[in-house]
Write an enzyme that holds these catalytic residues in place. Structure first.
Site, PDB file in Angstrom:
ATOM      1  N   ARG A   1      19.346   1.878  14.356  1.00 10.46           N
ATOM      2  CA  ARG A   1      18.401   1.479  12.989  1.00 10.46           C
ATOM      3  C   ARG A   1      19.608   1.239  12.171  1.00 10.46           C
ATOM      4  O   ARG A   1      19.364   0.069  11.168  1.00 10.46           O
ATOM      5  CB  ARG A   1      17.499   2.780  12.615  1.00 10.46           C
ATOM      6  CG  ARG A   1      16.650   3.011  13.511  1.00 10.46           C
ATOM      7  CD  ARG A   1      15.644   3.880  12.764  1.00 10.46           C
ATOM      8  NE  ARG A   1      16.041   5.312  12.387  1.00 10.46           N
ATOM      9  CZ  ARG A   1      15.934   6.326  13.036  1.00 10.46           C
ATOM     10  NH1 ARG A   1      15.356   6.397  14.314  1.00 10.46           N
ATOM     11  NH2 ARG A   1      16.287   7.502  12.551  1.00 10.46           N
TER      12      ARG A   1
ATOM     13  N   GLU B   1      -0.860  -2.521  -1.419  1.00  9.62           N
ATOM     14  CA  GLU B   1      -1.103  -3.317  -0.381  1.00  9.62           C
ATOM     15  C   GLU B   1      -2.286  -2.809   0.747  1.00  9.62           C
ATOM     16  O   GLU B   1      -2.316  -1.862   1.116  1.00  9.62           O
ATOM     17  CB  GLU B   1       0.162  -3.283   0.625  1.00  9.62           C
ATOM     18  CG  GLU B   1      -0.061  -4.019   1.908  1.00  9.62           C
ATOM     19  CD  GLU B   1       1.087  -3.687   2.945  1.00  9.62           C
ATOM     20  OE1 GLU B   1       1.995  -2.858   2.604  1.00  9.62           O
ATOM     21  OE2 GLU B   1       1.257  -4.674   3.685  1.00  9.62           O
TER      22      GLU B   1
ATOM     23  N   LYS C   1       6.098   0.343  -2.568  1.00  7.68           N
ATOM     24  CA  LYS C   1       5.001   0.075  -1.778  1.00  7.68           C
ATOM     25  C   LYS C   1       3.993   0.932  -1.169  1.00  7.68           C
ATOM     26  O   LYS C   1       4.694   2.215  -1.074  1.00  7.68           O
ATOM     27  CB  LYS C   1       5.507  -1.006  -0.527  1.00  7.68           C
ATOM     28  CG  LYS C   1       4.522  -1.608  -0.090  1.00  7.68           C
ATOM     29  CD  LYS C   1       4.888  -2.243   1.219  1.00  7.68           C
ATOM     30  CE  LYS C   1       4.538  -1.371   2.585  1.00  7.68           C
ATOM     31  NZ  LYS C   1       4.918  -1.863   4.074  1.00  7.68           N
TER      32      LYS C   1
ATOM     33  N   LYS D   1      -0.075  -6.947  -2.789  1.00  8.28           N
ATOM     34  CA  LYS D   1       0.455  -7.484  -1.389  1.00  8.28           C
ATOM     35  C   LYS D   1      -0.837  -7.558  -0.507  1.00  8.28           C
ATOM     36  O   LYS D   1      -1.356  -6.462  -0.283  1.00  8.28           O
ATOM     37  CB  LYS D   1       1.558  -6.374  -0.663  1.00  8.28           C
ATOM     38  CG  LYS D   1       1.858  -7.064   0.669  1.00  8.28           C
ATOM     39  CD  LYS D   1       3.253  -6.140   0.868  1.00  8.28           C
ATOM     40  CE  LYS D   1       3.594  -6.657   2.488  1.00  8.28           C
ATOM     41  NZ  LYS D   1       4.975  -6.440   2.682  1.00  8.28           N
TER      42      LYS D   1
HETATM   43  P1  13P Z   1       4.274  -7.480   8.427  1.00 11.73           P
HETATM   44  O1  13P Z   1       4.618  -8.716   7.674  1.00 11.73           O
HETATM   45  O2  13P Z   1       5.165  -7.058   9.607  1.00 11.73           O
HETATM   46  O3  13P Z   1       2.492  -7.557   8.297  1.00 11.73           O
HETATM   47  O4  13P Z   1       4.907  -5.922   7.583  1.00 11.73           O
HETATM   48  C1  13P Z   1       4.556  -6.309   6.003  1.00 11.73           C
HETATM   49  C2  13P Z   1       4.345  -4.790   5.601  1.00 11.73           C
HETATM   50  O5  13P Z   1       5.055  -4.551   4.680  1.00 11.73           O
HETATM   51  C3  13P Z   1       3.376  -4.218   6.162  1.00 11.73           C
HETATM   52  O6  13P Z   1       3.080  -2.880   5.472  1.00 11.73           O
END
Ligand code: 13P
Length: 333
Positions: free
Chosen positions: A47, A179, A137, A221
């Site tokens: 990772r 998001e 986030k 988002k």
């Molecule tokens: P993806 O662009 O792979 O959808 O991931 C964005 C993201 O932050 C998901 O929480």
């Protein structure tokens, strides 16, 4: 309402024209799925190697304004001992942190999940701030399933917790990204996706406003609005652009600092084309750009293939993909 101009400066840096955000914030479990693609076991050193490619590639600061990290990566170092957040800050890229702790199923609500992560969040934000994070986030998941899914009850619960997260982030001097991901998987129509996304965003912003979250220091988002991945009628970039912008105009207050997109399992090419089509529709009340994870990481993983000798090639692909998304965010692809 108390104005925190520091938050506005961070948001403005993240939403600078022609730049976007790399979401490299997979949990350790999800990072294993990425490493699976290059046949590497999900070990901390693998990772770290992949993240070192993502965070140290030269010139990415021309196209990336921020990088979202996970708890284990914000505490991690490069091989030469530089903390990952410092590597980004020195390049002029704002470090960010995912603070929700994932989703759990709910008894009596088939196909719906609730996001967790409010426990000790005040203390966690203080520590993340000290580690260099300036934005965060929190993701909630909205599955479109049967007629009644998503239910009002689960939406309200998820939105209440997302709102509390946003309050705590702003108190800590950290810009919250909210998001609500409307999941692409499924056979729902474009119209259904538009209806659900509009409803979720309207409920979310109503809650944020009622609870005095400062929208000028907050970033949305969002998913792009498109038909479910197994629906027989797939959505063209122009249709995605029209439906997505209609949705935002119906639900996102103009004070919101800006909007960034997740890629949501679309192919990297499609995510970029759709972003380009949205940008081509012209100037909107909010800056709009990308915050992709898979759509950026997949081509980089392919080039790396888990091999040390491909490290520079993989960094070159990251630069190229970031540049293409930057162009797409300006409608110049
Ligand atoms: P993806 O662009 O792979 O959808 O991931 C964005 C993201 O932050 C998901 O929480």
């Amino acid at each position: 309402m108390k104005k925190n101009t520091k938050l506005y400066e961070i948001a403005a840096a993240l939403l600078a024209p022609g730049k976007g955000i790399l979401a490299a914030d997979e949990s350790d479990g999800t990072a294993g799925k990425r490493l699976d693609m290059v046949h590497l076991p999900n070990k901390p050193e693998n990772r770290q190697d992949f993240r070192e490619i993502l965070f140290t590639a030269s010139d990415t600061e021309k196209y990336l304004s921020g990088v979202i990290m996970y708890d284990s990566s914000i505490r991690n170092f490069t091989d030469d001992g530089t903390p990952f957040p410092d590597v980004l800050t020195v390049k002029g890229i704002v470090p960010g942190i995912k603070v929700d702790t994932g989703t759990r199923e709910l008894d009596n609500f088939k196909g719906e999940v609730v996001t967790q992560g409010l426990d000790n969040l005040t203390e966690r934000f203080a520590e993340y701030y000290d580690l260099g994070a300036r934005f965060a986030k929190w993701r909630m998941v909205v599955n479109i399933d049967e007629d009644e899914t998503p239910t009002e009850a689960v939406l309200k619960m998820n939105i209440a917790m997302m709102t509390r997260y946003a309050q705590l982030a702003q108190s800590a001097g950290i810009v919250p990204i909210v998001e609500p991901e409307v999941i692409h998987a499924g056979d729902h129509s474009l119209q259904k996706a538009e209806m659900v996304t509009t409803k979720v965003l309207q409920m979310l912003f109503q809650s944020l406003i009622e609870n005095k979250v400062d929208l000028a220091g907050l970033i949305l988002k969002s998913s792009m609005v498109l038909a479910g991945s197994t629906n027989s009628e797939q959505t063209s970039p122009e249709e995605v652009a029209n439906a997505t912008l209609r949705t935002f105009h119906m639900s996102v207050p103009h004070e919101c600092a800006g909007i960034v997109f997740l890629s949501g399992g679309q192919t990297p090419e499609r995510s970029t084309q759709n972003l380009n089509a949205i940008a081509k529709m012209g100037s909107q009340p909010w800056p709009i750009t990308f915050s992709f994870s898979r759509a950026i990481e997949e081509p980089v993983l392919k080039a790396w293939d888990g091999k040390l000798e491909n490290t520079e090639k993989a960094k070159g692909v990251l630069l190229e993909v970031s540049k293409n998304n930057s162009l797409a965010s300006l409608g110049k692809l």
